[in-house]
Each structure stands twice: as C-alpha cells, then as structure tokens.
Design an enzyme around this catalytic site. Structure first.
Site, short mmCIF file in Angstrom:
data_model
loop_
_atom_site.label_atom_id
_atom_site.label_comp_id
_atom_site.label_asym_id
_atom_site.label_seq_id
_atom_site.Cartn_x
_atom_site.Cartn_y
_atom_site.Cartn_z
N LYS A 1 68.42 15.19 66.31
CA LYS A 1 67.43 14.98 65.26
C LYS A 1 68.01 14.01 64.24
O LYS A 1 69.05 14.29 63.64
CB LYS A 1 67.07 16.31 64.60
CG LYS A 1 66.09 16.14 63.43
CD LYS A 1 65.58 17.48 62.93
CE LYS A 1 64.70 17.29 61.71
NZ LYS A 1 64.15 18.55 61.21
N LYS B 1 64.32 13.68 68.42
CA LYS B 1 63.34 13.52 67.35
C LYS B 1 63.80 12.50 66.34
O LYS B 1 64.95 12.57 65.93
CB LYS B 1 63.16 14.88 66.67
CG LYS B 1 62.23 14.91 65.51
CD LYS B 1 62.23 16.28 64.90
CE LYS B 1 61.33 16.25 63.68
NZ LYS B 1 61.42 17.45 62.91
C1 PBG Z 1 62.43 20.43 58.91
C2 PBG Z 1 61.53 19.72 59.84
C3 PBG Z 1 61.07 18.42 59.64
C4 PBG Z 1 60.22 18.11 60.69
C5 PBG Z 1 60.18 19.24 61.52
N1 PBG Z 1 61.01 20.22 60.99
C6 PBG Z 1 61.28 17.48 58.51
C7 PBG Z 1 62.63 17.26 58.01
O1 PBG Z 1 63.63 17.43 58.70
O2 PBG Z 1 62.70 16.93 56.83
C8 PBG Z 1 59.49 16.82 60.81
C9 PBG Z 1 58.31 16.77 61.69
C10 PBG Z 1 57.45 15.60 61.48
O3 PBG Z 1 57.73 14.67 60.68
O4 PBG Z 1 56.40 15.57 62.12
N2 PBG Z 1 63.23 21.43 59.38
#
Ligand code: PBG
Length: 327
Positions: free
Chosen positions: A197, A250
C-alpha cells in the site's frame, strides 16, 4: 514468420475473431464493492469528491448489498464513518462489540448470508489524529497499534466477517492477527492484507468520505514510497509468509507493474484496489464530456485484471456488474 505471411491484423478483422482471441475477461466474480456506512436511519449522502457514490445508513446499506449480490458481486468491503466524539488515540470505539462495523457485519450476514463480507482493519476512522495507529510524540507506535488491530479483528470475526482486511501498513500485523484469530477459535476467518500500500495522493476523496484525513503530517512513515519496487515484493512475500490468505496492491492503475510482480511471486490470490481518486478522475473527465465513462471504466478494470489481479476492489463494482450482465 515475417510480413507479409504474418499479419497480426487478421486476428482483429471481425467481431467474432476478436472475441475468439480475447485474452482477458472481466467477470462479476472479480469485483469487490467498498461500502461506506454511517449512523442513523434512511440516510443516503453523496460524497462530494466521489460523484455517484454514497454513504448509507445501515438500513439502506442492506438494500445496496442485496442489489450487488443479485448483480453477481460476491464481496463487499466495509468502511465505517465514526462520529468525532467517539474518536480517540487508543482506537477504543474500534473494539466496541456494538460498534457500527460490528452491527453492520451482523446485519449483512442476516440479510445476505452468502455474500463475502470483508472488514477494514485500521485505526484512522477511529483516530482523533486521523492516523492508522496510536500516536505518541508525533510518531505512529507500531507494536501497540498491532495489538489493538488484533483485538479489533477478533470483534469483526465474532460478528461474522468472512475476512478481515488490515489496511494500516504496520509491521507484523498479519502474523499477530492470524495468531489472535487462531487462539480465539476463528480459524476460518481469512485475512486480506493490504501488503503493498503506497503513500498515494489518490486516497484524497476516500478521506473526505470518512472524514479521516491525517490531522498532522502524512502517512509516509508507514505507507510505501511510490518510487519503490523491491520493497513491495518484500512486503508481499512477508505477508504471505505471515499467514495472509489474499494480498493486495493499492492503488491499482499507477501500480500495474506491482500487480504483475505480485502475481508472479506469490502463490495466493492477488487483489488490487482501484482507489477513490482513480474513480473520481474518470467521473470528473466524463462529467466534462472528455471521456466516455463506461468505456473508461471497462478499459481500466480490464487492464487491472490483465496486469494480474485476481480480485479488484472498485467503486465501479455495481456499474461494471450491470454492464457485464447486459453485454
Ligand atoms: C485507511 C484506508 C485508506 C483507503 C482504504 N483504507 C486511506 C488511507 O490510507 O489514508 C483508501 C481507499 C481509497 O482511496 O479508495 N486505512
């Protein structure tokens, strides 16, 4: 064989031949629908930076889940929006057996028992600092956070979640959650690990949706540097080794190379998250008349599958399922 004997255009000449030689098919089995839940009754709020996407109160959410399942979508990924007064620096509300997440999972499992329910495991929606972990002296504390994430996962498993999906990027959370689930008897609850991520600007609209933007700093001490590849492989293989059932990359579109890398190096299914900013870019361009929305949606989702994703989390899940059904 060389030209003129080889003419690749022969395989593109008619619709029938093009269909016969198609290599990648997007099906409704590939899709996971992220859903945003809020407290209250009969509420459906459009997220301003995600046109056509809504936060639902639980009563209305159940109708959405039913519709998705009828359209062939097999999986929902649940996120909750937590009122400010319930946020703190310890993730207290995340462990509430009667919390919105836990109630949501139970209600979905009663209404649409066959759909696969995955829960987001991270502290940011519950954090007064908007960070994915416990904060001390401006730092995100790893090991204490992981203990809370493991407890949080047990409450989700207890409520009936099929998978917990840790999206926090703390070190060692997969093995700690796996051990906690085994120790409490939830041996069949799976883990979908957000393994690679990245610290991406494309999460902006999601943070609007949950009001979860970091109150100070950014997430670069736990989410990955967008410039890195080897590090992604290490994270993916570590999570596989720690007991993840599914790994995730991601965002998706700017990281297709990482999806391919994952597919070639881990033996468990690879998912990819087509994130909020990626959705909103298409929506915005389509609203301006610069792109055809349906064509852009299908091209992008197919490219993510082609890169190697076995599963795709996308805000287009419902639209794509409808399109696939009517084709
Ligand atoms: C946070 C989380 C995020 C997303 C999913 N879980 C945002 C972040 O890490 O700030 C993002 C998903 C998206 O942008 O569609 N745990």
């Amino acid at each position: 064989m060389q030209f003129p004997y080889s003419r690749p255009r022969r395989l593109r000449r008619t619709e029938a031949i093009r269909s016969m030689t198609t290599e990648t098919f997007l099906t409704t089995n590939d899709l996971m629908a992220p859903l945003f839940v809020i407290e209250g009754k009969n509420k459906k709020e459009e997220i301003s930076s995600m046109p056509g996407y809504y936060r639902y109160s639980l009563d209305l959410l159940l109708g959405e889940v039913q519709e998705l399942y009828q359209l062939g979508v097999k999986c929902v990924l649940i996120f909750v929006k937590v009122p400010d007064e319930l946020k703190d620096n310890a993730g207290t509300e995340a462990l509430n057996h009667e919390g919105l997440m836990q109630r949501t999972v139970r209600a979905i499992k009663e209404t649409v028992p066959d759909i696969c329910v995955m829960t987001d495991v991270a502290l940011d929606p519950f954090s007064s600092y908007g960070h994915d972990g416990i904060v001390r002296d401006g730092e995100i504390i790893n090991d204490e956070t992981v203990e809370v994430l493991a407890k949080m996962s047990i409450t989700h498993a207890e409520a009936g979640a099929d998978f917990v999906a840790p999206s926090d990027m703390m070190d060692g959370r997969i093995i700690t959650i796996r051990e906690a689930l085994e120790d409490t008897g939830y041996i069949n609850t799976g883990i979908m690990a957000y393994s690679a991520k990245y610290a991406s600007c494309f999460y902006g609209p999601f943070r609007d949706a949950l009001d979860s933007a970091p109150g100070f700093g950014d997430k670069k001490t736990y989410q990955m540097n967008p410039a890195n590849v080897d590090e992604a492989l290490k994270e993916l293989m570590t999570d596989e080794d720690e007991g993840a059932d599914i790994v995730m990359v991601k965002p998706a579109l700017a990281y297709l190379d990482i999806i391919r890398l994952a597919k070639e190096n881990v033996l468990i299914p690879v998912s990819a998250y087509h994130v909020s900013g990626e959705y909103s870019m298409i929506k915005a361009a389509a609203a301006k008349g610069w792109l055809n929305e349906t064509d852009a949606m299908m091209e992008v989702l197919t490219s993510i599958k082609r890169a190697g994703a076995d599963l795709i989390a996308t805000y287009f899940a419902k639209d794509a399922a409808k399109y696939i059904r009517n084709k």
